[in-house]
Design an enzyme around this catalytic site. Structure first.
Site, PDB file in Angstrom:
ATOM      1  N   HIS A  68      35.680  39.940  46.639  1.00  0.00           N
ATOM      2  CA  HIS A  68      36.825  39.465  47.420  1.00  0.00           C
ATOM      3  C   HIS A  68      37.993  39.194  46.480  1.00  0.00           C
ATOM      4  O   HIS A  68      37.819  38.916  45.298  1.00  0.00           O
ATOM      5  CB  HIS A  68      36.464  38.223  48.238  1.00  0.00           C
ATOM      6  CG  HIS A  68      36.521  36.944  47.476  1.00  0.00           C
ATOM      7  ND1 HIS A  68      35.581  36.592  46.523  1.00  0.00           N
ATOM      8  CD2 HIS A  68      37.419  35.933  47.515  1.00  0.00           C
ATOM      9  CE1 HIS A  68      35.891  35.404  46.019  1.00  0.00           C
ATOM     10  NE2 HIS A  68      37.002  34.987  46.607  1.00  0.00           N
ATOM     11  N   THR A 117      40.331  49.045  40.014  1.00  0.00           N
ATOM     12  CA  THR A 117      40.819  48.806  41.369  1.00  0.00           C
ATOM     13  C   THR A 117      40.551  49.980  42.294  1.00  0.00           C
ATOM     14  O   THR A 117      40.734  49.858  43.494  1.00  0.00           O
ATOM     15  CB  THR A 117      42.329  48.519  41.359  1.00  0.00           C
ATOM     16  OG1 THR A 117      43.002  49.635  40.766  1.00  0.00           O
ATOM     17  CG2 THR A 117      42.639  47.253  40.567  1.00  0.00           C
ATOM     18  N   LYS A 118      40.133  51.112  41.714  1.00  0.00           N
ATOM     19  CA  LYS A 118      39.854  52.323  42.498  1.00  0.00           C
ATOM     20  C   LYS A 118      38.506  52.884  42.081  1.00  0.00           C
ATOM     21  O   LYS A 118      37.999  52.593  41.008  1.00  0.00           O
ATOM     22  CB  LYS A 118      40.942  53.362  42.258  1.00  0.00           C
ATOM     23  CG  LYS A 118      42.277  52.894  42.783  1.00  0.00           C
ATOM     24  CD  LYS A 118      43.307  53.982  42.713  1.00  0.00           C
ATOM     25  CE  LYS A 118      44.485  53.535  43.508  1.00  0.00           C
ATOM     26  NZ  LYS A 118      45.720  53.475  42.990  1.00  0.00           N
TER      27      LYS A 118
END
Length: 142
Positions: A68, A117-118
């Site tokens: 999260h 992040t990817k």
């Protein structure tokens, strides 16, 4: 001696409120065989049921797996929550940060300090902030 070491470890866990791998697994995290977690690794305890780790995975010291991301809450009004899927034969370096919604493909390496992040394609090495694929060049030995 084994009993004494066991008791010391249990007392330390209670006094320091340490979270052990078994605690994550009881809360729904999934991990394969031969999973090695080094000291200081932070796995998202509140959302560990969204984390899946494959076989033969090593996570180096002080790496983070966050399912999260509340950094968007103030500006956008929502918190990003997503699965983290670490496939087989992955190495994540020290202080690497793997964010929600990321899959790290088989046989990949996440360099120390990388912010992922990817998704990471299988058989690749990523580094940097944000993490990008780096190309490794093999040099012949002359």
């Amino acid at each position: 001696m084994k009993v004494l070491n066991f008791l010391r470890a249990r007392i330390r866990k209670i006094l320091l409120e340490e979270i052990w791998l078994d605690d994550y697994l009881k809360r729904g995290m999934k991990s394969g065989k031969n999973f090695s977690i080094q000291p200081g690794v932070i796995l998202d305890y509140s959302h560990c049921n969204l984390i899946t780790i494959g076989n033969n995975v090593t996570i180096a010291p002080q790496a983070y797996l966050l399912a999260h991301d509340a950094s968007t809450k103030r500006d956008l009004g929502y918190t990003k929550i997503g699965r983290i899927d670490i496939k087989d034969n992955v190495f994540a370096g020290a202080r690497a940060l793997i964010m929600p919604g990321v899959t790290v493909g088989e046989n990949s390496i996440v360099a120390a300090g990388a912010v992922v992040t990817k998704n990471v394609k299988p058989n690749t090495v990523v580094a940097g902030n944000p993490a990008k694929e780096i190309i490794l060049i093999r040099i012949k030995n002359y």
